[in-house]
Design a protein around this motif. Structure first.
Motif, PDB file in Angstrom:
ATOM      1  N   ARG A  75       0.862  -1.191   0.000  1.00  0.00           N
ATOM      2  CA  ARG A  75       0.000   0.000   0.000  1.00  0.00           C
ATOM      3  C   ARG A  75       0.892   1.232   0.000  1.00  0.00           C
ATOM      4  N   ILE A  76       0.559   2.197  -0.864  1.00  0.00           N
ATOM      5  CA  ILE A  76       1.341   3.422  -0.994  1.00  0.00           C
ATOM      6  C   ILE A  76       0.379   4.601  -0.926  1.00  0.00           C
ATOM      7  N   ARG A  77       0.702   5.542  -0.057  1.00  0.00           N
ATOM      8  CA  ARG A  77      -0.089   6.772   0.059  1.00  0.00           C
ATOM      9  C   ARG A  77       0.803   7.950  -0.314  1.00  0.00           C
ATOM     10  N   LEU A  78       0.265   8.875  -1.116  1.00  0.00           N
ATOM     11  CA  LEU A  78       0.994  10.081  -1.496  1.00  0.00           C
ATOM     12  C   LEU A  78       0.283  11.293  -0.922  1.00  0.00           C
ATOM     13  N   LEU A  79       1.052  12.145  -0.251  1.00  0.00           N
ATOM     14  CA  LEU A  79       0.536  13.379   0.321  1.00  0.00           C
ATOM     15  C   LEU A  79       1.383  14.527  -0.207  1.00  0.00           C
ATOM     16  N   ALA A  80       0.777  15.698  -0.408  1.00  0.00           N
ATOM     17  CA  ALA A  80       1.513  16.844  -0.929  1.00  0.00           C
ATOM     18  C   ALA A  80       0.985  18.121  -0.292  1.00  0.00           C
ATOM     19  N   GLY A  81       1.837  19.152  -0.296  1.00  0.00           N
ATOM     20  CA  GLY A  81       1.448  20.442   0.241  1.00  0.00           C
ATOM     21  C   GLY A  81       2.548  21.466   0.085  1.00  0.00           C
ATOM     22  N   PHE A 124       6.351  20.248  -0.886  1.00  0.00           N
ATOM     23  CA  PHE A 124       6.595  19.049  -0.084  1.00  0.00           C
ATOM     24  C   PHE A 124       5.788  17.885  -0.647  1.00  0.00           C
ATOM     25  N   LEU A 125       6.411  16.729  -0.630  1.00  0.00           N
ATOM     26  CA  LEU A 125       5.750  15.510  -1.056  1.00  0.00           C
ATOM     27  C   LEU A 125       6.127  14.429  -0.057  1.00  0.00           C
TER      28      LEU A 125
END
Length: 176
Positions: A75-81, A124-125
């Protein structure tokens, strides 16, 4: 994937945990024989910080279940901001079958700020790896790439009216 610019080296990479000798620099060395290995509690994370806001088209991870078995994330989750405190979930991807090669995670349709080329812009990632196959604890990621959208002038050259393709003609095919 090969036609998209690789902007991985523009980021400062850090990991939530690292086993000594298996750091994040192994992700960018271009070899599937080396890897980053986490060492600690899940979820494991890779954080990328860009000096300026970057257009990001996709993330690509090289995972090898045949060699890594329970160290392979499922499982891979990607978050960015724009900073570590405003990260938003973009993608929560569960791998249907064990991977043996590049896993492409497109961000062109992810929620967030986009330009006309279908890119997400972020400072940011965060790549979060919350679960492994066979309930493994630590993670192996052999290579990683951050891919930018295709250059706009490449689309112009591909769709140009005049069919000239020599370097002499292409020097003068656009206004600078």
């Amino acid at each position: 994937m090969d036609r998209l610019p690789d902007i991985s080296r523009l980021a400062h990479w850090s990991a939530s945990t690292t086993k000594q000798g298996f750091g994040v620099t192994n992700l960018l060395d271009g070899s599937p024989d080396t890897f980053w290995q986490s060492d600690g509690h899940q979820p494991h994370t890779l954080t990328l910080r860009f000096a300026k806001r970057q257009p990001i088209h996709a993330i690509s991870l090289f995972l090898d279940y045949a060699r890594d078995e329970s160290y392979t994330p499922c499982r891979i989750r990607l978050l960015a901001g724009s900073n570590p405190h405003d990260l938003q979930l973009l993608l929560d991807h569960v791998l249907e079958t064990p991977p043996n090669g590049w896993v492409l995670l497109p961000l062109a349709d992810a929620a967030g700020e986009k330009d006309g080329g279908g890119a997400l812009h972020a400072h940011f990632l965060c790549i979060e790896l919350p679960a492994n196959y066979e309930s493994g604890r630590d993670v192996h990621v052999r290579m990683a790439r951050v891919l930018a959208p295709p250059p706009r002038d490449a689309a112009f050259r591909r769709d140009r009216v005049l069919p000239f393709s020599t370097p002499d003609f292409s020097m003068y095919d656009s206004i600078r």
